[in-house]
Every structure is written in structure tokens, then in C-alpha cells.
Write a protein that holds these residues in place. Structure first.
Motif, short mmCIF file in Angstrom:
data_model
loop_
_atom_site.label_atom_id
_atom_site.label_comp_id
_atom_site.label_asym_id
_atom_site.label_seq_id
_atom_site.Cartn_x
_atom_site.Cartn_y
_atom_site.Cartn_z
N LEU A 281 -40.69 64.13 35.27
CA LEU A 281 -42.14 64.00 35.24
C LEU A 281 -42.52 62.54 35.45
O LEU A 281 -42.19 61.68 34.62
N ALA A 282 -43.20 62.27 36.55
CA ALA A 282 -43.59 60.89 36.88
C ALA A 282 -44.94 60.60 36.24
O ALA A 282 -45.97 60.48 36.92
N SER A 283 -44.95 60.48 34.92
CA SER A 283 -46.21 60.27 34.21
C SER A 283 -45.94 59.78 32.80
O SER A 283 -44.97 60.20 32.16
N SER A 284 -46.82 58.91 32.31
CA SER A 284 -46.75 58.47 30.92
C SER A 284 -47.74 59.25 30.05
O SER A 284 -47.87 58.98 28.86
N SER A 285 -48.42 60.23 30.64
CA SER A 285 -49.46 60.98 29.94
C SER A 285 -48.88 61.94 28.91
O SER A 285 -48.12 62.85 29.26
N LEU B 225 -65.04 58.79 39.03
CA LEU B 225 -64.84 58.16 37.72
C LEU B 225 -63.38 58.29 37.31
O LEU B 225 -62.89 59.40 37.09
N GLY B 226 -62.73 57.16 37.21
CA GLY B 226 -61.36 57.15 36.71
C GLY B 226 -61.36 56.88 35.22
O GLY B 226 -62.26 57.32 34.49
N LYS B 227 -60.38 56.14 34.74
CA LYS B 227 -60.34 55.78 33.33
C LYS B 227 -61.26 54.59 33.08
O LYS B 227 -61.26 53.64 33.86
N PRO B 228 -62.04 54.61 32.00
CA PRO B 228 -62.93 53.48 31.73
C PRO B 228 -62.14 52.22 31.38
O PRO B 228 -61.09 52.30 30.73
N ALA B 229 -62.64 51.08 31.80
CA ALA B 229 -61.96 49.81 31.51
C ALA B 229 -62.14 49.40 30.07
O ALA B 229 -61.30 48.70 29.50
N TYR C 14 -68.64 59.00 19.68
CA TYR C 14 -67.43 59.53 20.32
C TYR C 14 -66.57 58.41 20.88
O TYR C 14 -65.35 58.39 20.68
N VAL C 15 -67.19 57.46 21.55
CA VAL C 15 -66.42 56.34 22.10
C VAL C 15 -65.75 55.55 20.98
O VAL C 15 -64.62 55.05 21.14
N PRO D 49 -61.80 58.44 24.32
CA PRO D 49 -62.14 58.41 25.75
C PRO D 49 -61.48 57.30 26.55
O PRO D 49 -61.54 57.33 27.78
N LEU D 50 -60.88 56.33 25.91
CA LEU D 50 -60.54 55.08 26.59
C LEU D 50 -59.39 55.18 27.59
O LEU D 50 -59.24 54.31 28.44
N ASP D 51 -58.58 56.23 27.52
CA ASP D 51 -57.51 56.37 28.52
C ASP D 51 -57.61 57.69 29.25
O ASP D 51 -56.63 58.25 29.72
N LYS D 52 -58.85 58.21 29.36
CA LYS D 52 -59.08 59.51 29.99
C LYS D 52 -59.99 59.36 31.21
O LYS D 52 -61.00 58.64 31.15
N ALA D 53 -59.66 60.04 32.30
CA ALA D 53 -60.55 60.06 33.46
C ALA D 53 -61.89 60.65 33.05
O ALA D 53 -61.95 61.69 32.40
#
Length: 202
Positions: free
Chosen positions: A6-10, A79-83, A138-139, A144-148
């Protein structure tokens, strides 16, 4: 059995593969997730997933690599992952009360020069209206900080979702039905694998 990587750190993608009883090894890809907003969303996620799979495949001499990449699309905005927290608040404010789409690119490949299949899944998600207080609270949880798109459908973010049209697991980050179909092209049948090897979901 063919070794699967699995090529993912998720942690969410790891949990989904464990859910269907597929043995695998995590190998984190060595790539930057650069957003090419000139591409249509389905091509963008396919390109990103293939880049991840290729990065890991180059480190191997055999087996099968699975990679995925997910983005949220609202109108013409990707929208990707928020900075940071401020960007997460901005994203959720846009999504509140609206319908958006979730695209996940999926790449399955044998180490070069082997075969590869690259595809994608699309799901429509409707958010209920949100108050500014709900968004800020919620934030503040950090979820939410590592989610698309700045939310987790499998977590606390589920309370914002009023409806889903399409694959739920795609919203989490890995479209399982499509993955199972692609794996069959490489000779891996998840149902047979679980039955023959006793590899069953918990």
C-alpha cells in the motif's frame, strides 16, 4: 499469494484494506502532492495516484502496488488538505449547505515494467447548513487538518453529511468495490483469498 504493498501513509486506507481482509505492507511513497488545477479532477487524482504507485514500485522487484489519492471538488474549485486551521474553516464554510463531489484516483501496478491499471471513483456528498460556531468547534478537534476538504466522513465530520450518492468508501479515501474489481484483473479475488487463507475481517 502475490505480496501487496500500500503506497500510502493514510490510516484510513490501511483500515479499509484490513476491513476486507487483504494482507499488505505499507511503503510510503516519496512524492509531493502537487495540485495541477489545469487538469479535470478525475485526471488529477489518477495522475497523483499513479505518481505514488510508481514511487513505491521503483523500490520493489515484485508484488503489487496499490495507491490512491482523494480530492474534494466544489464547482470549479479543487480542495485538497487544508494547510492550517484557517484554511480548514474556509473550506468547511464553502461546503456548508452545498453539494460537492469527492474524487479518488486508484492505481494498481506491478513493479516496472509490469502491468498497471489507473482509474477513479466519483461520489456526490451533500452537507447540511453549518453555523460558524459548529465549524470552528469542529476544526478545533484537529480532525479536519489532514483530510481532503477538511472533514472525515468516518469520524466526527459524519454529523455534517445530509446525503451521499455513490460509494461511501470513496469519501473515506479508498473505493473498495472498484479496488476489488481491479485486483481481479491481477488475479487477486478478495472473497476467495479470505476463504482459502483464513484472512477474514475482524
Amino acid at each position: 499469494m502475490i505480496p501487496v504493498y500500500l503506497a500510502s501513509s493514510s490510516p484510513r486506507r490501511r483500515a479499509l484494506l484490513e476491513q476486507v481482509g487483504l494482507p499488505f505492507t505499507v511503503v510510503e511513497p516519496r512524492v509531493e502532492e502537487e495540485m495541477d488545477e489545469q487538469l479535470p479532477p478525475h485526471r488529477l487524482v489518477e495522475k497523483l495516484a499513479l505518481r505514488k504507485a510508481s514511487s513505491v514500485a521503483r523500490q520493489l522487484t515484485g508484488g503489487l502496488v496499490v495507491a490512491a489519492d482523494t480530492v474534494v471538488v466544489l464547482g470549479d474549485r479543487v480542495l485538497g488538505k487544508p494547510a492550517d486551521a484557517a484554511e480548514a474553516i474556509s473550506m468547511l464554510s464553502l461546503l456548508a449547505g452545498n453539494v460537492h463531489e469527492v474524487y479518488t484516483g486508484l492505481a494498481v501496478m506491478e513493479p516496472p515494467p509490469g502491468r498497471r491499471v489507473v482509474t477513479h471513483e466519483r461520489t456526490r456528498v451533500r452537507f447540511r447548513p453549518l453555523t460558524a460556531e459548529e465549524i470552528v468547534n469542529y476544526v478545533a478537534t484537529g480532525e479536519p487538518l489532514d483530510k481532503a476538504g477538511a472533514y472525515a466522513a468516518q469520524g466526527l465530520g459524519a454529523i455534517f453529511i445530509a446525503g451521499i450518492e455513490g460509494c461511501y468508501f470513496n469519501v473515506v479515501g479508498l473505493p473498495l468495490a472498484r479496488l476489488a474489481t481491479v485486483l481481479q484483473e491481477f488475479g487477486l479475488n478478495l472473497l476467495r483469498l479470505s476463504r482459502e487463507n483464513g484472512v477474514l475481517p475482524a
